[in-house]
Design a protein around this motif. Sequence first.
Motif, mmCIF file in Angstrom:
data_model
loop_
_atom_site.group_PDB
_atom_site.id
_atom_site.type_symbol
_atom_site.label_atom_id
_atom_site.label_comp_id
_atom_site.label_asym_id
_atom_site.label_seq_id
_atom_site.Cartn_x
_atom_site.Cartn_y
_atom_site.Cartn_z
ATOM 1 N N SER A 42 0.842 -1.196 0.000
ATOM 2 C CA SER A 42 0.000 0.000 0.000
ATOM 3 C C SER A 42 0.882 1.252 0.000
ATOM 4 O O SER A 42 1.896 1.315 0.707
ATOM 5 C CB SER A 42 -0.905 0.015 1.230
ATOM 6 O OG SER A 42 -1.799 -1.078 1.205
ATOM 7 N N GLU A 44 0.788 5.744 -0.139
ATOM 8 C CA GLU A 44 -0.024 6.944 0.012
ATOM 9 C C GLU A 44 -0.541 7.361 -1.362
ATOM 10 O O GLU A 44 0.074 7.071 -2.388
ATOM 11 C CB GLU A 44 0.804 8.071 0.627
ATOM 12 C CG GLU A 44 1.345 7.788 2.021
ATOM 13 C CD GLU A 44 0.255 7.769 3.076
ATOM 14 O OE1 GLU A 44 -0.848 8.301 2.794
ATOM 15 O OE2 GLU A 44 0.493 7.213 4.158
ATOM 16 N N SER A 45 -1.661 8.047 -1.383
ATOM 17 C CA SER A 45 -2.261 8.425 -2.665
ATOM 18 C C SER A 45 -1.314 9.288 -3.492
ATOM 19 O O SER A 45 -1.247 9.140 -4.718
ATOM 20 C CB SER A 45 -3.585 9.149 -2.436
ATOM 21 O OG SER A 45 -3.402 10.320 -1.666
ATOM 22 N N ASP A 48 1.145 7.008 -5.296
ATOM 23 C CA ASP A 48 0.519 6.412 -6.480
ATOM 24 C C ASP A 48 0.492 7.410 -7.637
ATOM 25 O O ASP A 48 0.853 7.093 -8.776
ATOM 26 C CB ASP A 48 -0.923 5.995 -6.162
ATOM 27 C CG ASP A 48 -1.009 4.626 -5.524
ATOM 28 O OD1 ASP A 48 -0.266 3.722 -5.939
ATOM 29 O OD2 ASP A 48 -1.821 4.462 -4.609
ATOM 30 N N ASP A 49 0.066 8.613 -7.344
ATOM 31 C CA ASP A 49 -0.063 9.643 -8.375
ATOM 32 C C ASP A 49 1.291 9.983 -8.986
ATOM 33 O O ASP A 49 1.415 10.135 -10.210
ATOM 34 C CB ASP A 49 -0.705 10.901 -7.794
ATOM 35 C CG ASP A 49 -2.163 10.692 -7.388
ATOM 36 O OD1 ASP A 49 -2.764 9.700 -7.859
ATOM 37 O OD2 ASP A 49 -2.685 11.513 -6.605
#
Length: 241
Positions: A42, A44-45, A48-49
């Motif tokens: 997993s 953090e957003s 990912d971005d």
Amino acid sequence: MRTTFRNALLLVVSGGPFLCGAAAPSWAGSPDTESPETGDQSLESFQDDMLDLAFQISSALPLQPHVKTRCRYQESAVATCLELHQPERAHQYANKIVNWRRGSAYADIAYYYARNDDLEQAEVFLKKAHEYASSMKIALGKDEDGEQPWRRGRILVKIARTYAWLGDGKKAAEYAAGAEQADTQELEVAAALKLDSEAFDAQVVAIDKVLERGGFDEIRPVLAACVELYDRFYEDADKRA
């Protein structure tokens, strides 16, 4: 430039400082450390971005006349994915590389899985890397991109590195045969990471002999191995010295 791009990307994505250059990737640490799960971890957003943005920017470079730069940056994004324990995303990115660096990326993913004890997936990507290297058409001393055939050799050495890590010395030697000395650094590092205490003295003697007689291309791989040996046996004061 490739290292600079990857380091800059990893710095932004990780949100903190890290070592540059010759340091082994974090997923290739000491065998004594606990291995992470081999599925994508997993993030953090924003991480990912940033990974997707970096790959999109790399892929936006036109193939002509920038195919080499584009693929080099794409491969750097793959390496960053592996640093962040994203092997499945790394695979997705690797599939979109159009030159020999796709095979190189497959070999890196195979090594990631081997280092993290997922032998089934390691074999899958060893096969992918081998098939890609075998598909490179060599004619008049050049490959399909008009480059020298050492690029195929670079993939084969990375395959050899994984077999060395898995303890299959015969296959490692087969894949590394004929490789240019300058391309064997990663193989030397993998061997150093697997070295047991009993073989340490013999390895140091072998390294000393290379340092005494070798040119730059011979010396560079064994110096990289020395870095790993220093870290691996740091707690042993005699070996460290």
